[in-house]
Write a protein that holds these residues in place. Structure first.
Motif, PDB file in Angstrom:
ATOM      1  N   HIS A   1       2.460   0.380   5.172  1.00  0.00           N
ATOM      2  CA  HIS A   1       1.184  -0.334   5.291  1.00  0.00           C
ATOM      3  C   HIS A   1       0.091   0.593   5.827  1.00  0.00           C
ATOM      4  O   HIS A   1      -1.052   0.593   5.328  1.00  0.00           O
ATOM      5  CB  HIS A   1       1.359  -1.545   6.215  1.00  0.00           C
ATOM      6  N   ASN A   2       0.436   1.411   6.830  1.00  0.00           N
ATOM      7  CA  ASN A   2      -0.546   2.331   7.424  1.00  0.00           C
ATOM      8  C   ASN A   2      -1.010   3.393   6.427  1.00  0.00           C
ATOM      9  O   ASN A   2      -2.159   3.838   6.483  1.00  0.00           O
ATOM     10  CB  ASN A   2       0.040   3.011   8.666  1.00  0.00           C
ATOM     11  N   ASP A   3      -0.110   3.790   5.514  1.00  0.00           N
ATOM     12  CA  ASP A   3      -0.491   4.775   4.495  1.00  0.00           C
ATOM     13  C   ASP A   3      -1.534   4.190   3.541  1.00  0.00           C
ATOM     14  O   ASP A   3      -2.491   4.864   3.157  1.00  0.00           O
ATOM     15  CB  ASP A   3       0.737   5.223   3.698  1.00  0.00           C
ATOM     16  N   VAL A   4      -1.353   2.926   3.183  1.00  0.00           N
ATOM     17  CA  VAL A   4      -2.306   2.259   2.288  1.00  0.00           C
ATOM     18  C   VAL A   4      -3.664   2.102   2.985  1.00  0.00           C
ATOM     19  O   VAL A   4      -4.721   2.345   2.391  1.00  0.00           O
ATOM     20  CB  VAL A   4      -1.768   0.878   1.848  1.00  0.00           C
ATOM     21  N   LEU A   5      -3.632   1.732   4.276  1.00  0.00           N
ATOM     22  CA  LEU A   5      -4.879   1.591   5.041  1.00  0.00           C
ATOM     23  C   LEU A   5      -5.608   2.929   5.149  1.00  0.00           C
ATOM     24  O   LEU A   5      -6.841   2.992   5.017  1.00  0.00           O
ATOM     25  CB  LEU A   5      -4.585   1.048   6.444  1.00  0.00           C
ATOM     26  N   LEU A   6      -4.851   3.994   5.368  1.00  0.00           N
ATOM     27  CA  LEU A   6      -5.462   5.325   5.457  1.00  0.00           C
ATOM     28  C   LEU A   6      -6.108   5.706   4.130  1.00  0.00           C
ATOM     29  O   LEU A   6      -7.236   6.224   4.091  1.00  0.00           O
ATOM     30  CB  LEU A   6      -4.406   6.368   5.849  1.00  0.00           C
ATOM     31  N   ALA A   7      -5.402   5.454   3.032  1.00  0.00           N
ATOM     32  CA  ALA A   7      -5.951   5.769   1.705  1.00  0.00           C
ATOM     33  C   ALA A   7      -7.274   5.036   1.488  1.00  0.00           C
ATOM     34  O   ALA A   7      -8.235   5.610   0.947  1.00  0.00           O
ATOM     35  CB  ALA A   7      -4.947   5.406   0.619  1.00  0.00           C
ATOM     36  N   LYS A   8      -7.349   3.775   1.928  1.00  0.00           N
ATOM     37  CA  LYS A   8      -8.587   3.006   1.765  1.00  0.00           C
ATOM     38  C   LYS A   8      -9.705   3.564   2.638  1.00  0.00           C
ATOM     39  O   LYS A   8     -10.877   3.602   2.226  1.00  0.00           O
ATOM     40  CB  LYS A   8      -8.324   1.530   2.083  1.00  0.00           C
ATOM     41  N   ASP A   9      -9.354   4.029   3.842  1.00  0.00           N
ATOM     42  CA  ASP A   9     -10.350   4.672   4.719  1.00  0.00           C
ATOM     43  C   ASP A   9     -10.885   5.947   4.075  1.00  0.00           C
ATOM     44  O   ASP A   9     -12.088   6.224   4.113  1.00  0.00           O
ATOM     45  CB  ASP A   9      -9.728   5.011   6.082  1.00  0.00           C
ATOM     46  N   LEU A  10      -9.986   6.716   3.485  1.00  0.00           N
ATOM     47  CA  LEU A  10     -10.382   7.964   2.820  1.00  0.00           C
ATOM     48  C   LEU A  10     -11.302   7.660   1.636  1.00  0.00           C
ATOM     49  O   LEU A  10     -12.326   8.331   1.438  1.00  0.00           O
ATOM     50  CB  LEU A  10      -9.135   8.721   2.336  1.00  0.00           C
ATOM     51  N   TYR A  11     -10.930   6.660   0.859  1.00  0.00           N
ATOM     52  CA  TYR A  11     -11.726   6.291  -0.321  1.00  0.00           C
ATOM     53  C   TYR A  11     -13.127   5.831   0.088  1.00  0.00           C
ATOM     54  O   TYR A  11     -14.136   6.217  -0.518  1.00  0.00           O
ATOM     55  CB  TYR A  11     -11.002   5.196  -1.102  1.00  0.00           C
ATOM     56  N   ARG A  12     -13.180   5.017   1.131  1.00  0.00           N
ATOM     57  CA  ARG A  12     -14.469   4.507   1.612  1.00  0.00           C
ATOM     58  C   ARG A  12     -15.356   5.662   2.087  1.00  0.00           C
ATOM     59  O   ARG A  12     -16.542   5.741   1.734  1.00  0.00           O
ATOM     60  CB  ARG A  12     -14.230   3.507   2.751  1.00  0.00           C
ATOM     61  N   ALA A  13     -14.762   6.572   2.868  1.00  0.00           N
ATOM     62  CA  ALA A  13     -15.531   7.702   3.394  1.00  0.00           C
ATOM     63  C   ALA A  13     -16.013   8.625   2.279  1.00  0.00           C
ATOM     64  O   ALA A  13     -17.149   9.115   2.304  1.00  0.00           O
ATOM     65  CB  ALA A  13     -14.675   8.487   4.391  1.00  0.00           C
ATOM     66  N   LEU A  14     -15.162   8.838   1.274  1.00  0.00           N
ATOM     67  CA  LEU A  14     -15.543   9.693   0.146  1.00  0.00           C
ATOM     68  C   LEU A  14     -16.655   9.037  -0.665  1.00  0.00           C
ATOM     69  O   LEU A  14     -17.637   9.697  -1.043  1.00  0.00           O
ATOM     70  CB  LEU A  14     -14.324   9.951  -0.741  1.00  0.00           C
ATOM     71  N   SER A  15     -16.533   7.741  -0.903  1.00  0.00           N
ATOM     72  CA  SER A  15     -17.531   7.005  -1.704  1.00  0.00           C
ATOM     73  C   SER A  15     -18.887   6.968  -1.010  1.00  0.00           C
ATOM     74  O   SER A  15     -19.937   7.007  -1.672  1.00  0.00           O
ATOM     75  CB  SER A  15     -17.054   5.564  -1.952  1.00  0.00           C
TER      76      SER A  15
END
Length: 691
Positions: A148-162
């Motif tokens: 679950h934490n890996d998925v949350l991290l991926a979403k944080d990365l995507y948001r920051a990149l976007s």
């Protein structure tokens, strides 16, 4: 020839440097290095062989010298400068200190950038797929269901990149990104490239654009070799259009050798090949089954040849007598005839499988490019395909090298197998070249517009010959060789002491005598560094000295008990307070450690740093030298020990006002025949030898 415009630019840079630095000290050796480098690059010594090899002792200021000699020349001749280093510390120094300073003093404007490999950047499309279609991408990429934490991290990365708050560089994210996540989103050459419109704004593509515009590029040896292995000009500028300044060049031979080596397991490979066999139809359907069907057939045929072949080889190799490390090395790199035939079959099948998968992959990319398939639908298939394609390329390389016959000219390949671990039945096949010089000549020396190789420890036993053999240069091939002494007054700044000790290092009782010896030579000293030959010995002596340290109020800082940065910070703070501080370290503390002034006045070297040839590559190299009537100890071990001893001794004097003593507890430096050459290769310290 050096034209007047170039001479004027170099002179202006130097005059501006003098004005910029308050404590500027003119150094003849530095000026000479600048002039000789510029002449070499201009072809004054050899029109075609514009290569300089320079050993520049501590305190000369070699970084600024090669900037002065190369950047004005490159700007005048419309070339790029590529600076390659071995350590992150030197990269940071160049990017944050040396190059900004040089830009202020240069009469011509130029830009510079730090280059990183593709794998340090995320792929924006992969990251979007992870966040938008977790199930689909999970099946394609994750080895197992993501946490679950890996998925949350991926979403944080995507948001920051976007939102433009992150540039996609793994190193610029404030926290560590776990490998399990990064493997899934990292850029790769098969899916993340300019050929696909959706990837033209990916972080690596943007970084590459900036790289193409930069006049000076700072890279590391690994990235340099990665680019050269791809043919040059893929990530870095083309060799013909670039001037390469290779700092910390004594590391280059090992990095180059490792890049030409390859390894792969047997049962592990068979396992992922089965997964590819199952996924092949799905990937081929995305490519359009009508067009990809024949490639799918070839792919599955290749897999059906590889899987039983690998398992059969595993059964055959399991009968070989492994040593205590779980390793078996083939003498002289020669394979048994049956295994040689199997290697050729494996190479043939691996090549067919890799080429078939590549064709299917290209068909998917073409459909996206032609608008037949949306990038979002294709991305999971492309990512999964790329994952297998990279593994197939490595597999093809391993069995290509295994199948190559040994040449009558040059050293053979080292070939060995190693057990994965005690529990697993799997074996890993390893192949590595022993000598890499011919490859460096082929890829770089014969192509580059100019090259400078620099190090404070380039020579071994006062000769360039050992380094030349490693990197494929010759002292009479037109290359320019310089050995520039340090400006330090060694006779008055430092003493080299070889005390009378009861045992030499190979004696069983040597380690037991070290606590008492060290107590004697640490007494009365405020800032000490003790270098050991092994962690085992260091930790045993540290344990024996703990009570003495507490009693004498010494702060004993042992490598491994905290991070290197933390240990050095504590040591520096101790020195500022006048508290007795003692650093214990192994070989990694003998290089790149900068403790100027009163941060180090007492350096103790417990043992001449001879490397025992324990790795299969080192053993194979020794075997090869012996087969040619040579002496591996004198031809490899002694020259390597000489370089490491010079590096170790180089920790003491870092600035022109530093002083102190070096104590060598290894009597072999005065009792053995080779000892004199080791002693004479050190700087001319005042010697005190006890008898």
């Amino acid at each position: 020839m050096l034209n007047n415009s170039l001479k004027k630019d170099i002179r202006t840079c130097y005059e501006n440097l003098r004005e910029q630095l308050d404590n500027f000290i003119p150094r003849k050796a530095q000026n000479y290095l600048v002039a000789e480098l510029a002449k070499t690059l201009a072809g004054e010594y050899h029109a075609k062989r514009r290569i300089m090899v320079a050993e520049a002792g501590t305190g000369i200021g070699k970084s600024m010298a090669y900037l002065l000699g190369s950047i004005p020349f490159a700007l005048n001749s419309n070339k790029k400068v590529v600076i390659s280093t071995a350590t992150v510390a030197l990269q940071e120094q160049l990017i944050s200190k040396d190059l900004p300073l040089f830009r202020r003093i240069s009469p011509r404007e130029f830009s510079f950038i730090l280059a990183k490999g593709r794998q340090r950047y995320c792929c924006a499309e992969k990251l979007a797929s992870v966040c938008g279609d977790q199930t689909g991408i999970q099946q394609a990429l994750f080895d197992q269901k993501p946490k679950h934490n890996d998925v949350l991290l991926a979403k944080d990365l995507y948001r920051a990149l976007s939102e433009g708050k992150w540039d996609g560089d793994r190193d610029s994210w404030p926290k560590t990104i776990p490998d399990t996540v990064w493997r899934v989103i990292a850029s790769d050459k098969h899916t993340c490239h300019n050929g696909l419109a959706a990837h033209r704004s990916c972080p690596f593509a943007k970084a590459r654009e900036n790289l193409d515009k930069a006049d000076v590029i700072v890279a590391n040896h690994s990235l340099l070799m990665a680019d050269l292995e791809l043919g040059g000009g893929v990530i870095l500028p083309e060799p013909e259009q670039a001037i390469f300044m290779i700092d910390e060049a004594h590391h280059l031979p090992i990095v180059a050798r490792d890049f030409s080596a390859a390894s792969a397991s047997l049962l592990g490979v068979a396992s992922w090949l089965e997964k590819l066999n199952q996924a092949g139809s799905k990937i081929a359907n995305t490519a359009d089954i009508k067009r990809s069907n024949r490639f799918l057939d070839a792919l599955q045929t290749g897999i059906q040849e590889l899987i039983p072949g690998l398992r059969q080889i595993r059964e055959q190799l399991s009968e070989l007598p492994l040593n205590d490390d779980g390793t078996f090395r083939f003498k002289d790199g020669e394979l048994p005839e049956s295994l040689e035939l199997q290697a050729k079959e494996m190479h043939k099948a691996a090549k067919k499988t890799q080429q078939s998968q590549a064709k299917i992959h290209d068909l998917i990319a073409e459909r996206v490019k032609d608008g037949e398939l949306s990038a979002r639908l294709a991305e999971p298939a492309l990512a999964e395909s790329a994952f297998f394609l990279q593994r197939l390329e490595n597999l093809e390389k391993v069995w290509n090298l295994m199948a190559q016959p040994n040449s009558d000219k040059g050293a053979p390949l080292a070939r060995w197998i190693k057990r994965c671990d005690e529990k697993e039945r799997d074996l890993i096949v390893h192949v590595s070249p022993l000598e890499i010089g011919w490859r460096l000549d082929q890829m770089l020396w014969s192509k580059a517009a100019g090259v400078g190789l620099f190090s404070a420890t380039m020579r071994a036993l006062n000769q360039f010959g050992y380094f030349c053999r490693q990197v494929g240069l010759e002292e009479n091939d037109g290359s320019r060789f310089l050995a520039l002494p340090s400006p330090f007054d060694y006779q008055n700044q430092a003493r080299l002491v070889v005390p009378k000790v009861p045992y030499e290092p190979q004696h069983d009782k040597f380690t037991d005598t070290l606590p008492a010896l060290l107590t004697e030579y640490l007494e009365g000293e405020t800032a000490s560094l003790v270098l050991f030959s092994s962690y085992w010995q260091m930790n045993k002596v540290a344990e024996a000295l703990k009570k003495t340290a507490v009693k004498n109020k010494w702060d004993l800082l042992v490598q491994g008990e905290a991070s290197r940065t933390s240990l050095l910070d504590t040591h520096r703070k101790n020195c500022e307070k006048g508290k007795v501080s003692i650093l214990f370290g192994t070989g990694s503390f003998s290089e790149g450690l900068d403790l100027p002034g009163d941060q180090l006045t007492n350096l103790i070297i417990t043992k001449i740093p001879f490397a025992v040839p324990t790795s299969p590559v080192e053993e194979a190299h020794s075997e090869y030298i012996e087969s040619r009537g040579g002496n591996p100890f004198l031809q490899i071990s002694v020259p390597e020990a000489s370089k490491k001893l010079i590096q170790s001794a180089g920790r003491l004097l870092r600035q022109e006002n530093d002083s102190g003593r070096i104590i060598v507890l290894d009597r072999r430096i005065v009792t053995r025949r080779y000892g004199k050459s080791l002693l004479d290769s050190l700087p001319p310290f005042k010697r005190i030898i006890e008898y």
